[in-house]
Design a protein around this motif. Structure first.
Motif, mmCIF file in Angstrom:
data_model
loop_
_atom_site.group_PDB
_atom_site.id
_atom_site.type_symbol
_atom_site.label_atom_id
_atom_site.label_comp_id
_atom_site.label_asym_id
_atom_site.label_seq_id
_atom_site.Cartn_x
_atom_site.Cartn_y
_atom_site.Cartn_z
ATOM 1 N N VAL A 266 0.843 -1.198 0.000
ATOM 2 C CA VAL A 266 0.000 0.000 0.000
ATOM 3 C C VAL A 266 0.879 1.248 0.000
ATOM 4 O O VAL A 266 0.648 2.191 -0.767
ATOM 5 C CB VAL A 266 -0.957 0.004 1.212
ATOM 6 C CG1 VAL A 266 -1.611 1.365 1.390
ATOM 7 C CG2 VAL A 266 -2.009 -1.069 1.060
ATOM 8 N N ALA A 267 1.905 1.269 0.823
ATOM 9 C CA ALA A 267 2.797 2.431 0.883
ATOM 10 C C ALA A 267 3.498 2.643 -0.457
ATOM 11 O O ALA A 267 3.649 3.784 -0.924
ATOM 12 C CB ALA A 267 3.834 2.242 2.002
ATOM 13 N N LYS A 268 3.897 1.551 -1.100
ATOM 14 C CA LYS A 268 4.561 1.649 -2.405
ATOM 15 C C LYS A 268 3.610 2.224 -3.450
ATOM 16 O O LYS A 268 3.992 3.087 -4.254
ATOM 17 C CB LYS A 268 5.061 0.268 -2.838
ATOM 18 C CG LYS A 268 5.895 0.306 -4.082
ATOM 19 C CD LYS A 268 6.537 -1.017 -4.516
ATOM 20 C CE LYS A 268 6.012 -2.265 -3.916
ATOM 21 N NZ LYS A 268 6.544 -3.485 -4.511
ATOM 22 N N GLU A 269 2.357 1.776 -3.446
ATOM 23 C CA GLU A 269 1.369 2.278 -4.406
ATOM 24 C C GLU A 269 1.010 3.739 -4.125
ATOM 25 O O GLU A 269 0.771 4.502 -5.055
ATOM 26 C CB GLU A 269 0.100 1.419 -4.373
ATOM 27 C CG GLU A 269 0.281 0.047 -4.975
ATOM 28 C CD GLU A 269 0.618 0.083 -6.451
ATOM 29 O OE1 GLU A 269 0.053 0.910 -7.182
ATOM 30 O OE2 GLU A 269 1.465 -0.719 -6.874
ATOM 31 N N MET A 270 0.970 4.120 -2.848
ATOM 32 C CA MET A 270 0.621 5.499 -2.502
ATOM 33 C C MET A 270 1.683 6.484 -3.011
ATOM 34 O O MET A 270 1.371 7.627 -3.311
ATOM 35 C CB MET A 270 0.455 5.652 -0.991
ATOM 36 C CG MET A 270 -0.754 4.913 -0.448
ATOM 37 S SD MET A 270 -2.297 5.460 -1.144
ATOM 38 C CE MET A 270 -2.570 6.931 -0.212
ATOM 39 N N ARG A 271 2.923 6.045 -3.115
ATOM 40 C CA ARG A 271 3.970 6.913 -3.672
ATOM 41 C C ARG A 271 3.770 7.155 -5.156
ATOM 42 O O ARG A 271 4.247 8.146 -5.689
ATOM 43 C CB ARG A 271 5.350 6.304 -3.423
ATOM 44 C CG ARG A 271 5.811 6.502 -1.994
ATOM 45 C CD ARG A 271 7.249 6.044 -1.796
ATOM 46 N NE ARG A 271 7.268 5.152 -0.649
ATOM 47 C CZ ARG A 271 7.499 3.841 -0.683
ATOM 48 N NH1 ARG A 271 7.803 3.258 -1.801
ATOM 49 N NH2 ARG A 271 7.456 3.123 0.398
ATOM 50 N N LYS A 272 3.039 6.266 -5.837
ATOM 51 C CA LYS A 272 2.789 6.400 -7.275
ATOM 52 C C LYS A 272 1.606 7.314 -7.584
ATOM 53 O O LYS A 272 1.423 7.704 -8.726
ATOM 54 C CB LYS A 272 2.512 5.026 -7.891
ATOM 55 C CG LYS A 272 3.663 4.061 -7.807
ATOM 56 C CD LYS A 272 3.251 2.725 -8.405
ATOM 57 C CE LYS A 272 4.302 1.668 -8.258
ATOM 58 N NZ LYS A 272 3.847 0.378 -8.810
ATOM 59 N N VAL A 273 0.809 7.640 -6.566
ATOM 60 C CA VAL A 273 -0.409 8.418 -6.771
ATOM 61 C C VAL A 273 -0.055 9.841 -7.187
ATOM 62 O O VAL A 273 0.853 10.459 -6.645
ATOM 63 C CB VAL A 273 -1.268 8.442 -5.488
ATOM 64 C CG1 VAL A 273 -2.447 9.379 -5.626
ATOM 65 C CG2 VAL A 273 -1.735 7.047 -5.149
#
Length: 80
Positions: free
Chosen positions: A29-36
């Motif tokens: 989730v943290a990795k995906e949130m950096r892509k937002v």
């Protein structure tokens, strides 16, 4: 005629415990949130104003339609 059945080898799945799964989920989730692509402050303000204006307009519309139906039903039920 005999059918040939293809056998697929069974690969054992590595079992993870609940703690490892949970930590992995939150890291993903943290990795995906950096892509937002987060909106800029002005974009956020514009979207908020638009949302509030649309809510007010829809509220007024629903109020007017409700009053029309109320008047119509009062007329129908008081006529008989």
């Amino acid at each position: 005629m005999a059918e040939t059945v293809m056998q697929v080898p069974v690969v054992p799945v590595e079992r993870k415990n609940f703690k490892d799964k949970s930590l992995g989920f939150f890291f993903d989730v943290a990795k995906e949130m950096r892509k937002v692509s987060w909106p800029k402050r002005l974009e956020l303000q514009d979207a908020t104003v638009i949302t509030l204006v649309v809510c007010v307009i829809l509220s007024i519309f629903v109020f007017v339609v409700d009053k029309i139906f109320e008047s119509l039903l009062r007329f129908i039920f008081h006529s008989f």
